[in-house]
Enzyme design. Sequence first.
Site, PDB file in Angstrom:
ATOM      1  N   HIS A  63     -20.394 -33.242  28.049  1.00  0.00           N
ATOM      2  CA  HIS A  63     -21.638 -33.911  27.716  1.00  0.00           C
ATOM      3  C   HIS A  63     -21.333 -35.032  26.729  1.00  0.00           C
ATOM      4  O   HIS A  63     -20.208 -35.154  26.243  1.00  0.00           O
ATOM      5  CB  HIS A  63     -22.686 -32.941  27.174  1.00  0.00           C
ATOM      6  CG  HIS A  63     -22.335 -32.295  25.872  1.00  0.00           C
ATOM      7  ND1 HIS A  63     -21.285 -31.404  25.736  1.00  0.00           N
ATOM      8  CD2 HIS A  63     -22.880 -32.408  24.630  1.00  0.00           C
ATOM      9  CE1 HIS A  63     -21.220 -30.990  24.477  1.00  0.00           C
ATOM     10  NE2 HIS A  63     -22.172 -31.597  23.791  1.00  0.00           N
ATOM     11  N   HIS A  65     -22.390 -35.893  23.643  1.00  0.00           N
ATOM     12  CA  HIS A  65     -22.425 -35.843  22.181  1.00  0.00           C
ATOM     13  C   HIS A  65     -21.109 -36.369  21.609  1.00  0.00           C
ATOM     14  O   HIS A  65     -20.039 -36.177  22.190  1.00  0.00           O
ATOM     15  CB  HIS A  65     -22.693 -34.413  21.706  1.00  0.00           C
ATOM     16  CG  HIS A  65     -24.150 -34.069  21.673  1.00  0.00           C
ATOM     17  ND1 HIS A  65     -24.621 -32.780  21.754  1.00  0.00           N
ATOM     18  CD2 HIS A  65     -25.262 -34.861  21.567  1.00  0.00           C
ATOM     19  CE1 HIS A  65     -25.952 -32.783  21.710  1.00  0.00           C
ATOM     20  NE2 HIS A  65     -26.358 -34.024  21.599  1.00  0.00           N
ATOM     21  N   ASP A  67     -19.068 -35.581  19.255  1.00  0.00           N
ATOM     22  CA  ASP A  67     -17.905 -34.725  18.984  1.00  0.00           C
ATOM     23  C   ASP A  67     -17.162 -34.336  20.247  1.00  0.00           C
ATOM     24  O   ASP A  67     -16.143 -33.646  20.186  1.00  0.00           O
ATOM     25  CB  ASP A  67     -18.316 -33.480  18.185  1.00  0.00           C
ATOM     26  CG  ASP A  67     -19.363 -32.630  18.875  1.00  0.00           C
ATOM     27  OD1 ASP A  67     -20.285 -33.202  19.498  1.00  0.00           O
ATOM     28  OD2 ASP A  67     -19.286 -31.383  18.784  1.00  0.00           O
ATOM     29  N   HIS A  68     -17.637 -34.816  21.399  1.00  0.00           N
ATOM     30  CA  HIS A  68     -16.968 -34.541  22.672  1.00  0.00           C
ATOM     31  C   HIS A  68     -16.434 -35.805  23.349  1.00  0.00           C
ATOM     32  O   HIS A  68     -15.673 -35.692  24.309  1.00  0.00           O
ATOM     33  CB  HIS A  68     -17.921 -33.808  23.622  1.00  0.00           C
ATOM     34  CG  HIS A  68     -18.300 -32.438  23.148  1.00  0.00           C
ATOM     35  ND1 HIS A  68     -17.776 -31.286  23.690  1.00  0.00           N
ATOM     36  CD2 HIS A  68     -19.132 -32.039  22.158  1.00  0.00           C
ATOM     37  CE1 HIS A  68     -18.278 -30.230  23.061  1.00  0.00           C
ATOM     38  NE2 HIS A  68     -19.106 -30.669  22.130  1.00  0.00           N
ATOM     39  N   HIS A 140     -28.692 -27.640  26.886  1.00  0.00           N
ATOM     40  CA  HIS A 140     -28.257 -28.076  25.558  1.00  0.00           C
ATOM     41  C   HIS A 140     -29.091 -29.231  25.012  1.00  0.00           C
ATOM     42  O   HIS A 140     -28.678 -29.892  24.085  1.00  0.00           O
ATOM     43  CB  HIS A 140     -26.784 -28.483  25.608  1.00  0.00           C
ATOM     44  CG  HIS A 140     -26.197 -28.774  24.268  1.00  0.00           C
ATOM     45  ND1 HIS A 140     -26.284 -27.917  23.192  1.00  0.00           N
ATOM     46  CD2 HIS A 140     -25.516 -29.873  23.804  1.00  0.00           C
ATOM     47  CE1 HIS A 140     -25.679 -28.444  22.149  1.00  0.00           C
ATOM     48  NE2 HIS A 140     -25.215 -29.638  22.491  1.00  0.00           N
ATOM     49  N   ASP A 211     -21.337 -27.241  25.586  1.00  0.00           N
ATOM     50  CA  ASP A 211     -22.310 -26.670  24.652  1.00  0.00           C
ATOM     51  C   ASP A 211     -23.544 -26.204  25.419  1.00  0.00           C
ATOM     52  O   ASP A 211     -24.049 -26.917  26.294  1.00  0.00           O
ATOM     53  CB  ASP A 211     -22.716 -27.715  23.617  1.00  0.00           C
ATOM     54  CG  ASP A 211     -21.564 -28.118  22.707  1.00  0.00           C
ATOM     55  OD1 ASP A 211     -20.448 -27.616  22.917  1.00  0.00           O
ATOM     56  OD2 ASP A 211     -21.797 -28.932  21.801  1.00  0.00           O
ATOM     57  N   HIS A 269     -15.328 -24.189  19.755  1.00  0.00           N
ATOM     58  CA  HIS A 269     -16.492 -24.906  19.224  1.00  0.00           C
ATOM     59  C   HIS A 269     -17.130 -24.094  18.085  1.00  0.00           C
ATOM     60  O   HIS A 269     -18.316 -23.802  18.070  1.00  0.00           O
ATOM     61  CB  HIS A 269     -17.513 -25.188  20.331  1.00  0.00           C
ATOM     62  CG  HIS A 269     -18.439 -26.337  20.020  1.00  0.00           C
ATOM     63  ND1 HIS A 269     -19.647 -26.157  19.393  1.00  0.00           N
ATOM     64  CD2 HIS A 269     -18.313 -27.667  20.249  1.00  0.00           C
ATOM     65  CE1 HIS A 269     -20.246 -27.337  19.267  1.00  0.00           C
ATOM     66  NE2 HIS A 269     -19.446 -28.268  19.776  1.00  0.00           N
TER      67      HIS A 269
END
Length: 305
Positions: A63, A65, A67-68, A140, A211, A269
Amino acid sequence: MEITFLGTGSGMPSKNRNVSSLALKMLQERDEVWLFDCGEATQHQIMKTTIKPRKIAKIFITHMHGDHVLGLPGLLSSRSFQDGESAVELYGPPSLKEFVETSLKTTGTHLNYPLIFKPIAEGIIYQDQDIKVSAKKLQHGMPSYAYKIEEADKIGPLLPERLKKLGVSPGPIYETIKNQPTTVLPNGTEVHRNDVTGPDIPGRRIAICGDTKPVESLAQWVQGVDVLIHEATFMEADEQLANDYSHSTAADATRLAKKAQVNYLLMNHISSRYQQDLLEDEQTRLKDIFSPLQFVEDFMEFTVK
Protein backbone atom coordinates in the site's frame (compact mmCIF):
# COMPACT_ATOMS: atom_id res chain seq x y z
CA MET A 1 13.79 -19.53 -1.16
CA GLU A 2 15.14 -17.29 1.56
CA ILE A 3 13.44 -14.33 3.21
CA THR A 4 15.55 -11.44 4.50
CA PHE A 5 13.78 -8.86 6.66
CA LEU A 6 15.15 -5.41 5.83
CA GLY A 7 12.73 -3.40 7.95
CA THR A 8 10.39 -4.71 10.64
CA GLY A 9 9.14 -1.56 12.37
CA SER A 10 5.96 0.45 11.92
CA GLY A 11 5.28 4.09 11.13
CA MET A 12 8.77 5.49 11.61
CA PRO A 13 12.25 4.04 11.99
CA SER A 14 13.74 3.39 15.41
CA LYS A 15 17.25 2.58 16.58
CA ASN A 16 16.56 -1.14 16.27
CA ARG A 17 14.00 -1.40 13.47
CA ASN A 18 13.81 0.26 10.08
CA VAL A 19 10.47 0.70 8.32
CA SER A 20 8.86 -1.95 6.13
CA SER A 21 10.69 -4.01 3.56
CA LEU A 22 11.60 -7.64 3.01
CA ALA A 23 13.40 -9.50 0.26
CA LEU A 24 12.49 -12.91 -1.13
CA LYS A 25 15.71 -14.36 -2.51
CA MET A 26 15.24 -16.99 -5.23
CA LEU A 27 18.81 -17.10 -6.49
CA GLN A 28 18.96 -20.87 -7.01
CA GLU A 29 15.45 -21.11 -8.46
CA ARG A 30 15.54 -18.17 -10.91
CA ASP A 31 18.55 -15.98 -10.05
CA GLU A 32 16.26 -13.18 -8.87
CA VAL A 33 15.36 -11.21 -5.77
CA TRP A 34 11.82 -9.96 -5.23
CA LEU A 35 11.28 -7.03 -2.89
CA PHE A 36 8.10 -6.50 -0.87
CA ASP A 37 7.62 -2.89 0.22
CA CYS A 38 10.41 -0.35 0.22
CA GLY A 39 10.27 2.03 3.15
CA GLU A 40 12.73 4.85 3.73
CA ALA A 41 16.41 3.77 3.83
CA THR A 42 15.72 0.32 2.39
CA GLN A 43 18.75 0.74 0.12
CA HIS A 44 20.90 1.40 3.19
CA GLN A 45 19.59 -1.81 4.76
CA ILE A 46 20.38 -3.72 1.58
CA MET A 47 23.98 -2.49 1.75
CA LYS A 48 24.35 -4.38 5.04
CA THR A 49 23.38 -7.66 3.39
CA THR A 50 24.65 -9.77 0.49
CA ILE A 51 21.71 -8.73 -1.72
CA LYS A 52 22.75 -7.24 -5.06
CA PRO A 53 20.29 -4.56 -6.27
CA ARG A 54 20.84 -5.63 -9.89
CA LYS A 55 19.23 -8.97 -8.96
CA ILE A 56 15.98 -7.25 -7.91
CA ALA A 57 13.57 -8.12 -10.71
CA LYS A 58 10.17 -7.40 -9.13
CA ILE A 59 9.00 -5.05 -6.40
CA PHE A 60 5.61 -5.56 -4.77
CA ILE A 61 4.08 -2.68 -2.79
CA THR A 62 1.33 -3.56 -0.33
CA HIS A 63 0.00 0.00 0.00
CA MET A 64 1.02 3.61 -0.45
CA HIS A 65 1.72 4.73 3.10
CA GLY A 66 5.12 6.40 3.36
CA ASP A 67 6.69 3.81 5.62
CA HIS A 68 6.17 1.30 2.80
CA VAL A 69 7.20 3.33 -0.28
CA LEU A 70 9.41 6.33 0.52
CA GLY A 71 12.61 4.37 -0.06
CA LEU A 72 11.60 3.34 -3.57
CA PRO A 73 12.81 6.33 -5.66
CA GLY A 74 16.24 6.22 -4.04
CA LEU A 75 16.61 2.48 -4.51
CA LEU A 76 15.59 2.66 -8.17
CA SER A 77 18.03 5.52 -8.75
CA SER A 78 20.96 3.80 -7.04
CA ARG A 79 20.32 0.58 -8.95
CA SER A 80 21.36 2.41 -12.14
CA PHE A 81 24.84 2.86 -10.66
CA GLN A 82 25.11 -0.74 -9.48
CA ASP A 83 25.13 -2.57 -12.83
CA GLY A 84 21.36 -2.76 -12.86
CA GLU A 85 20.37 -2.81 -16.52
CA SER A 86 17.52 -5.34 -16.62
CA ALA A 87 13.90 -4.20 -16.31
CA VAL A 88 12.16 -3.98 -12.95
CA GLU A 89 8.47 -4.79 -12.64
CA LEU A 90 6.57 -2.73 -10.08
CA TYR A 91 3.37 -4.21 -8.66
CA GLY A 92 1.06 -2.19 -6.44
CA PRO A 93 -1.97 0.12 -6.24
CA PRO A 94 -2.57 2.23 -9.38
CA SER A 95 -1.19 5.39 -7.70
CA LEU A 96 2.25 3.73 -7.45
CA LYS A 97 3.01 4.69 -11.06
CA GLU A 98 2.27 8.39 -10.48
CA PHE A 99 4.32 8.42 -7.26
CA VAL A 100 7.40 6.86 -8.86
CA GLU A 101 7.28 8.81 -12.12
CA THR A 102 6.73 12.13 -10.33
CA SER A 103 9.57 11.43 -7.88
CA LEU A 104 11.98 10.56 -10.66
CA LYS A 105 10.92 13.49 -12.87
CA THR A 106 11.08 16.19 -10.20
CA THR A 107 14.51 15.03 -9.03
CA GLY A 108 15.91 14.79 -12.56
CA THR A 109 16.59 11.08 -12.12
CA HIS A 110 17.25 9.04 -15.27
CA LEU A 111 17.32 5.26 -15.07
CA ASN A 112 19.37 3.11 -17.43
CA TYR A 113 16.78 0.34 -17.32
CA PRO A 114 13.02 0.22 -17.97
CA LEU A 115 10.33 0.20 -15.30
CA ILE A 116 7.24 -1.87 -16.01
CA PHE A 117 4.22 -0.87 -13.93
CA LYS A 118 1.68 -3.54 -13.05
CA PRO A 119 -1.37 -2.07 -11.27
CA ILE A 120 -2.95 -4.77 -9.12
CA ALA A 121 -6.42 -5.92 -8.17
CA GLU A 122 -7.60 -9.05 -6.40
CA GLY A 123 -6.71 -12.30 -8.12
CA ILE A 124 -3.69 -13.66 -9.99
CA ILE A 125 -1.30 -10.84 -10.86
CA TYR A 126 1.66 -12.86 -12.18
CA GLN A 127 2.13 -16.45 -13.35
CA ASP A 128 4.67 -18.50 -15.27
CA GLN A 129 5.37 -22.23 -15.42
CA ASP A 130 7.17 -22.19 -12.07
CA ILE A 131 5.41 -19.69 -9.85
CA LYS A 132 2.15 -17.81 -9.31
CA VAL A 133 1.49 -14.60 -7.38
CA SER A 134 -1.98 -13.58 -6.21
CA ALA A 135 -3.25 -10.49 -4.42
CA LYS A 136 -6.04 -10.04 -1.88
CA LYS A 137 -7.46 -6.74 -0.68
CA LEU A 138 -7.24 -6.03 3.03
CA GLN A 139 -8.78 -3.41 5.35
CA HIS A 140 -6.58 -0.45 6.25
CA GLY A 141 -8.38 2.80 5.42
CA MET A 142 -6.60 2.95 2.06
CA PRO A 143 -6.10 0.20 -0.55
CA SER A 144 -3.82 -2.38 1.04
CA TYR A 145 -3.05 -5.87 -0.24
CA ALA A 146 -1.68 -9.23 0.74
CA TYR A 147 0.46 -11.21 -1.70
CA LYS A 148 0.59 -14.98 -1.98
CA ILE A 149 3.52 -16.64 -3.74
CA GLU A 150 2.95 -20.24 -4.83
CA GLU A 151 5.50 -22.51 -6.48
CA ALA A 152 4.29 -25.13 -8.93
CA ASP A 153 4.55 -28.73 -7.70
CA LYS A 154 7.72 -30.50 -8.78
CA ILE A 155 7.91 -33.95 -10.36
CA GLY A 156 8.67 -36.60 -7.75
CA PRO A 157 11.99 -38.45 -7.57
CA LEU A 158 12.82 -41.28 -9.94
CA LEU A 159 12.41 -44.76 -8.43
CA PRO A 160 15.55 -46.73 -9.42
CA GLU A 161 14.04 -50.13 -8.58
CA ARG A 162 11.19 -49.62 -11.02
CA LEU A 163 13.59 -48.45 -13.71
CA LYS A 164 15.79 -51.49 -13.08
CA LYS A 165 12.84 -53.80 -13.67
CA LEU A 166 12.38 -52.15 -17.06
CA GLY A 167 16.05 -52.73 -17.88
CA VAL A 168 17.05 -49.08 -17.51
CA SER A 169 20.56 -48.62 -16.13
CA PRO A 170 21.68 -45.38 -14.40
CA GLY A 171 22.97 -42.74 -16.76
CA PRO A 172 21.89 -39.74 -18.86
CA ILE A 173 18.70 -41.61 -19.76
CA TYR A 174 17.45 -40.92 -16.22
CA GLU A 175 17.27 -37.19 -16.93
CA THR A 176 15.54 -37.82 -20.24
CA ILE A 177 12.89 -39.97 -18.57
CA LYS A 178 12.22 -37.35 -15.88
CA ASN A 179 11.96 -34.48 -18.37
CA GLN A 180 9.26 -35.90 -20.62
CA PRO A 181 5.99 -37.81 -20.12
CA THR A 182 7.02 -40.83 -22.21
CA THR A 183 10.44 -42.07 -23.29
CA VAL A 184 11.03 -44.74 -25.93
CA LEU A 185 14.11 -46.85 -25.19
CA PRO A 186 16.41 -48.12 -27.98
CA ASN A 187 14.76 -51.56 -27.69
CA GLY A 188 11.33 -50.00 -28.29
CA THR A 189 10.12 -50.16 -24.69
CA GLU A 190 8.00 -47.19 -23.64
CA VAL A 191 8.73 -45.78 -20.21
CA HIS A 192 5.98 -43.59 -18.75
CA ARG A 193 7.31 -41.06 -16.26
CA ASN A 194 4.33 -41.43 -13.91
CA ASP A 195 5.11 -45.14 -13.56
CA VAL A 196 8.70 -44.61 -12.40
CA THR A 197 8.52 -41.51 -10.19
CA GLY A 198 7.35 -40.97 -6.67
CA PRO A 199 4.60 -38.51 -5.62
CA ASP A 200 4.95 -34.92 -6.77
CA ILE A 201 6.81 -32.61 -4.39
CA PRO A 202 4.45 -29.80 -3.29
CA GLY A 203 5.61 -26.30 -4.17
CA ARG A 204 6.33 -23.87 -1.36
CA ARG A 205 3.75 -21.19 -0.50
CA ILE A 206 4.26 -17.86 1.22
CA ALA A 207 1.71 -15.19 2.17
CA ILE A 208 2.88 -11.62 2.87
CA CYS A 209 0.23 -9.33 4.30
CA GLY A 210 0.22 -5.55 4.23
CA ASP A 211 -1.21 -3.41 7.01
CA THR A 212 -4.73 -4.45 7.93
CA LYS A 213 -7.43 -4.93 10.47
CA PRO A 214 -8.37 -8.58 10.97
CA VAL A 215 -10.11 -9.84 7.82
CA GLU A 216 -12.37 -12.86 8.25
CA SER A 217 -11.94 -14.16 4.69
CA LEU A 218 -8.14 -14.06 4.92
CA ALA A 219 -7.96 -17.39 6.75
CA GLN A 220 -9.29 -19.31 3.78
CA TRP A 221 -7.03 -17.42 1.37
CA VAL A 222 -3.84 -18.27 3.30
CA GLN A 223 -5.00 -21.75 4.31
CA GLY A 224 -2.07 -24.11 4.81
CA VAL A 225 0.70 -21.83 3.53
CA ASP A 226 4.24 -22.73 4.57
CA VAL A 227 4.94 -19.23 5.89
CA LEU A 228 2.54 -16.45 6.86
CA ILE A 229 4.10 -13.01 7.31
CA HIS A 230 1.64 -10.75 9.08
CA GLU A 231 1.75 -7.38 10.76
CA ALA A 232 1.67 -7.22 14.57
CA THR A 233 1.77 -3.47 15.12
CA PHE A 234 0.20 -3.69 18.57
CA MET A 235 0.11 -6.14 21.44
CA GLU A 236 -3.23 -7.55 22.59
CA ALA A 237 -3.42 -5.15 25.54
CA ASP A 238 -3.65 -2.31 22.99
CA GLU A 239 -6.41 -3.87 20.92
CA GLN A 240 -8.42 -0.63 20.87
CA LEU A 241 -5.48 1.28 19.44
CA ALA A 242 -5.10 -1.37 16.75
CA ASN A 243 -8.73 -0.97 15.81
CA ASP A 244 -8.52 2.84 15.83
CA TYR A 245 -5.58 2.82 13.43
CA SER A 246 -6.77 -0.09 11.24
CA HIS A 247 -4.03 -2.45 12.32
CA SER A 248 -3.79 -5.91 13.86
CA THR A 249 -2.47 -7.13 17.17
CA ALA A 250 -0.01 -9.99 17.53
CA ALA A 251 -2.88 -12.02 18.97
CA ASP A 252 -4.96 -11.32 15.83
CA ALA A 253 -2.13 -12.65 13.66
CA THR A 254 -1.74 -15.71 15.89
CA ARG A 255 -5.44 -16.57 15.81
CA LEU A 256 -5.37 -16.23 12.02
CA ALA A 257 -2.39 -18.59 11.78
CA LYS A 258 -4.18 -21.16 13.91
CA LYS A 259 -7.43 -20.93 11.97
CA ALA A 260 -5.62 -21.15 8.63
CA GLN A 261 -3.38 -24.02 9.81
CA VAL A 262 -0.26 -22.41 8.42
CA ASN A 263 3.11 -24.03 9.03
CA TYR A 264 4.94 -20.98 10.42
CA LEU A 265 3.98 -17.46 11.50
CA LEU A 266 6.42 -14.54 11.26
CA MET A 267 5.20 -11.24 12.72
CA ASN A 268 6.57 -7.84 11.65
CA HIS A 269 5.58 -4.14 11.47
CA ILE A 270 6.07 -3.85 15.22
CA SER A 271 5.55 -0.56 17.05
CA SER A 272 8.62 0.98 18.66
CA ARG A 273 6.65 1.39 21.90
CA TYR A 274 7.35 -2.26 22.74
CA GLN A 275 10.68 -3.22 24.26
CA GLN A 276 12.32 -6.58 23.63
CA ASP A 277 11.44 -8.08 27.01
CA LEU A 278 7.75 -7.36 26.46
CA LEU A 279 7.89 -8.92 22.99
CA GLU A 280 9.53 -12.03 24.43
CA ASP A 281 6.82 -12.35 27.08
CA GLU A 282 4.08 -11.86 24.48
CA GLN A 283 5.67 -14.42 22.16
CA THR A 284 5.81 -17.00 24.95
CA ARG A 285 2.15 -16.40 25.76
CA LEU A 286 1.02 -16.57 22.15
CA LYS A 287 2.72 -19.92 21.66
CA ASP A 288 -0.03 -21.40 23.81
CA ILE A 289 -2.42 -20.42 21.01
CA PHE A 290 -0.26 -21.35 18.00
CA SER A 291 3.27 -22.50 17.33
CA PRO A 292 5.72 -22.06 15.70
CA LEU A 293 5.67 -18.26 15.61
CA GLN A 294 8.21 -15.49 15.95
CA PHE A 295 8.53 -11.72 16.14
CA VAL A 296 11.08 -10.92 13.47
CA GLU A 297 13.97 -8.46 13.64
CA ASP A 298 15.84 -6.48 11.01
CA PHE A 299 18.29 -8.63 9.00
CA MET A 300 16.77 -11.88 10.24
CA GLU A 301 16.84 -14.56 7.53
CA PHE A 302 14.35 -17.37 7.16
CA THR A 303 14.64 -20.31 4.77
CA VAL A 304 11.36 -21.57 3.33
CA LYS A 305 11.54 -25.36 3.18
